[in-house]
Design a protein around this motif. Structure first.
Motif, PDB file in Angstrom:
ATOM      1  N   GLY A  15      -8.297 -13.777 -37.494  1.00 32.12           N
ATOM      2  CA  GLY A  15      -9.112 -14.366 -36.436  1.00 32.12           C
ATOM      3  C   GLY A  15     -10.354 -15.044 -36.971  1.00 32.12           C
ATOM      4  N   PHE A  16     -11.022 -14.426 -37.954  1.00 32.85           N
ATOM      5  CA  PHE A  16     -12.210 -15.043 -38.531  1.00 32.85           C
ATOM      6  C   PHE A  16     -11.865 -16.279 -39.355  1.00 32.85           C
ATOM      7  CE2 PHE A  16     -14.303 -10.881 -37.784  1.00 32.85           C
ATOM      8  CZ  PHE A  16     -15.381 -11.359 -37.063  1.00 32.85           C
ATOM      9  N   ARG A  17     -10.719 -16.289 -39.985  1.00 37.70           N
ATOM     10  CA  ARG A  17     -10.315 -17.471 -40.755  1.00 37.70           C
ATOM     11  C   ARG A  17     -10.066 -18.678 -39.858  1.00 37.70           C
ATOM     12  NH1 ARG A  17      -6.012 -14.625 -44.554  1.00 37.70           N
ATOM     13  NH2 ARG A  17      -7.451 -13.694 -46.037  1.00 37.70           N
ATOM     14  N   GLU A  18      -9.522 -18.443 -38.683  1.00 38.09           N
ATOM     15  CA  GLU A  18      -9.150 -19.540 -37.789  1.00 38.09           C
ATOM     16  C   GLU A  18     -10.274 -19.967 -36.850  1.00 38.09           C
ATOM     17  OE1 GLU A  18      -5.534 -18.434 -35.855  1.00 38.09           O
ATOM     18  OE2 GLU A  18      -4.454 -18.205 -37.738  1.00 38.09           O
ATOM     19  N   ILE A  21     -15.756 -22.900 -33.859  1.00 37.07           N
ATOM     20  CA  ILE A  21     -17.064 -22.772 -33.220  1.00 37.07           C
ATOM     21  C   ILE A  21     -17.647 -21.389 -33.476  1.00 37.07           C
ATOM     22  CG2 ILE A  21     -18.264 -22.786 -30.999  1.00 37.07           C
ATOM     23  CD1 ILE A  21     -16.243 -24.800 -30.020  1.00 37.07           C
ATOM     24  N   GLY A  22     -16.804 -20.404 -33.604  1.00 38.65           N
ATOM     25  CA  GLY A  22     -17.257 -19.038 -33.821  1.00 38.65           C
ATOM     26  C   GLY A  22     -18.085 -18.872 -35.082  1.00 38.65           C
ATOM     27  N   ALA A  27     -23.393 -17.814 -37.442  1.00 35.09           N
ATOM     28  CA  ALA A  27     -24.533 -18.259 -38.249  1.00 35.09           C
ATOM     29  C   ALA A  27     -25.820 -18.233 -37.429  1.00 35.09           C
ATOM     30  CB  ALA A  27     -24.271 -19.662 -38.796  1.00 35.09           C
ATOM     31  N   VAL A  28     -25.762 -18.677 -36.184  1.00 37.89           N
ATOM     32  CA  VAL A  28     -26.931 -18.658 -35.308  1.00 37.89           C
ATOM     33  C   VAL A  28     -27.385 -17.215 -35.065  1.00 37.89           C
ATOM     34  CG1 VAL A  28     -27.716 -19.142 -32.953  1.00 37.89           C
ATOM     35  CG2 VAL A  28     -26.415 -20.860 -34.206  1.00 37.89           C
ATOM     36  N   ILE A  29     -26.440 -16.327 -34.829  1.00 34.00           N
ATOM     37  CA  ILE A  29     -26.781 -14.918 -34.599  1.00 34.00           C
ATOM     38  C   ILE A  29     -27.456 -14.321 -35.827  1.00 34.00           C
ATOM     39  CG2 ILE A  29     -25.769 -12.616 -34.299  1.00 34.00           C
ATOM     40  CD1 ILE A  29     -23.658 -14.007 -32.485  1.00 34.00           C
TER      41      ILE A  29
END
Length: 69
Positions: A15-18, A21-22, A27-29
């Motif tokens: 999920g993190f690889r794909e 926008i996440g 990065a903002v968090i």
């Protein structure tokens, strides 16, 4: 035979690889957390115990926490 834990880990890694926008949102968090904990702490939350205790921090805290009879 894969265990449940291995399947869960693979699920999150995939999920993190794909993410598109996440990744930007993460990065903002992380930047906001850095600002809150690193920069604001230095400027707005001074170390009061260190300033008032002058090397006797344990005694100062014990004096403030324990009632004097």
């Amino acid at each position: 035979m894969t265990t449940m834990l291995t399947r869960i880990i693979k699920f999150y890694v995939q999920g993190f690889r794909e993410m598109t926008i996440g990744k930007t949102l993460w990065a903002v968090i992380l930047i906001k957390l850095f600002i809150i904990f690193a920069i604001l702490k230095v400027f707005f939350f001074p170390d009061v115990i260190k300033q008032k205790a002058e090397g006797h921090e344990a005694e100062y805290v014990a004096e403030k926490m324990l009632p004097v009879f």
